[in-house]
Design an enzyme around this catalytic site. Structure first.
Site, PDB file in Angstrom:
ATOM      1  N   SER A 122     -29.968 -61.472  78.979  1.00 14.20           N
ATOM      2  CA  SER A 122     -30.042 -60.102  78.452  1.00 14.20           C
ATOM      3  C   SER A 122     -31.009 -59.957  77.284  1.00 14.20           C
ATOM      4  CB  SER A 122     -28.658 -59.618  78.024  1.00 14.20           C
ATOM      5  OG  SER A 122     -28.150 -60.439  76.991  1.00 14.20           O
TER       6      SER A 122
ATOM      7  N   ASP B  37     -25.683 -53.598  69.311  1.00 11.84           N
ATOM      8  CA  ASP B  37     -24.386 -53.217  69.905  1.00 11.84           C
ATOM      9  C   ASP B  37     -23.294 -54.264  69.688  1.00 11.84           C
ATOM     10  OD1 ASP B  37     -25.307 -55.233  71.510  1.00 11.84           O
ATOM     11  OD2 ASP B  37     -25.333 -54.081  73.369  1.00 11.84           O
TER      12      ASP B  37
ATOM     13  N   HIS C 224     -26.266 -57.715  71.096  1.00  6.49           N
ATOM     14  CA  HIS C 224     -27.724 -57.803  71.156  1.00  6.49           C
ATOM     15  C   HIS C 224     -28.364 -57.239  69.899  1.00  6.49           C
ATOM     16  CE1 HIS C 224     -26.044 -57.364  75.283  1.00  6.49           C
ATOM     17  NE2 HIS C 224     -26.716 -58.493  75.420  1.00  6.49           N
TER      18      HIS C 224
END
Ligand SMILES: *[C@@H]1O[C@H](CO)[C@@H](O)[C@H](O)[C@H]1NC(C)=O
Length: 360
Positions: free
Chosen positions: A38, A326, A329
């Protein structure tokens, strides 16, 4: 007669135009191929439906830069995006989007998928397999392929972070350290395969200081002040990341000896990020380095029942004043800072080729 003049004029404009736009020195890299999770996924996971994490396809994800959600787990661009910009290459398209639209991908493609682990061997093998499958559309003859594959930048990672995340959040903290050699071996194997396919320039990011990550700080909070370092980060998890990075560096050294013609660069994400965890205000992170911009309140602004994008969460006014987006990340501002450390130095070892554009 008149027609001829126009024709001459047109061809003149075209020639002139050619001269202006064609660059006398070739780009440092002709393409970027990226393998990761991610931290560098530009839309693959979203293209699969992002079943466990559909919020990445909605605002506030993407609000800062693209102004719409692209599937990047951030408010804007990622490290890989800043690398693309610096080397005058397009933002990397996710593989799953490219194969659907039959785009020309000679300038690179992104195989990173959010949630990917190193030990899920399938993921890495899949990435390499897909690349080989694309090869006929990248180059034709052996000679053409040999020369083409010498010039892209292959980015292998960050990968491994999720292997530790999943184990840690499943409660298996004691065995985390035992998985490090396996994770590192897998990364080394992929690098080896890419070199065998002709890759020459490889950038291999290490782990971030995960002990400074909001989700870790929340889930493994401790009453014992000795568990925290001077920046307020969890020592044990930063030690794990350091251990991973140390073993990765040993593996890279072996790979360099074995493949002296390849340039294997270590990307020190830990060192680059540590600077802003150590003195956040100096880098413009006026809300401190250990709070999420988007989240459901509580200390560090992280509530697992009200994650960013879900009911009960709120997004901060100015994400550029936060390192963490968040809870899991980082923000575009933090990624920009890491990318800058890699491209402008000194956190790529040995250094990347000089960039076309310096990152501000
Ligand atoms: C966390 O979020 C849930 C859902 O919005 C809420 O009910 C709960 O009160 C929150 N917890 C804290 C400690 O803020």
């Amino acid at each position: 007669m008149k027609f001829n003049i126009i024709l001459i004029l047109i061809s003149f404009i075209f020639c002139f135009h050619e001269k202006v736009i064609s660059n006398p020195t070739p780009r440092p890299f002709n393409a970027i191929f990226n393998f990761g999770n991610s931290l560098s996924d530009t839309g693959n996971f979203l293209a699969t439906g992002a079943n466990l994490f559909t919020v990445i396809g909605q605002p506030p994800y993407g609000e800062t830069f693209f102004r719409h959600a692209t599937g990047r787990c951030s408010d804007g661009r990622l490290v890989i995006d800043f690398i693309a910009v610096a080397y005058e290459l397009p933002y990397l398209q996710p593989y799953l989007k490219v194969i659907k639209s039959h785009q020309i991908i000679r300038k690179g493609v992104n195989f990173a998928v959010a949630g990917a682990t190193a030990l899920d061997v399938e993921f890495f093998n899949e990435g390499v397999r897909k690349l080989l499958w694309l090869k006929p559309s990248l180059c034709t003859t052996k000679q053409d392929c040999d020369s083409y594959f010498k010039r892209p930048l292959f980015v292998v990672g960050e990968i491994g972070g999720n292997d530790y995340n999943y184990a840690a959040f499943a409660g298996d903290i004691t065995h985390l350290r035992d998985t490090v050699p396996l994770v590192v071996q897998t990364i080394a194997k992929v690098i080896d395969e890419l070199i065998a396919e002709g890759a020459v320039e490889l950038l291999v990011p290490g782990n971030l200081p995960v002990g400074c990550s909001v989700v870790y700080l929340t889930s493994f909070s401790s009453k014992n002040i000795k568990d925290y370092d001077e920046n307020g980060c969890l020592k044990s998890f930063n030690d794990l990341a350091k251990n991973h990075n140390m073993q990765l560096n040993i593996a890279l050294q072996t790979l360099r000896k074995k493949n002296p013609h390849a340039r294997i660069m270590y990307a020190d994400y830990f060192g680059a990020a540590k600077r802003f965890f150590h003195s956040p205000r100096h880098y413009g992170f006026t809300n401190g380095a250990l709070n999420a911009c988007c989240g459901g309140g509580r200390r560090y602004n992280f509530n697992d029942s009200a994650r960013c994008g879900y009911k009960g969460s709120k997004v901060c006014e100015d994400p550029s004043t936060y390192t963490n987006w968040d809870g899991i990340h980082l923000t575009e501002a933090a990624y920009r800072h890491i990318a800058k450390g890699l491209i402008n130095g000194p956190f790529s070892i040995p250094p990347l080729k000089p960039a076309f554009f310096k990152i501000a």
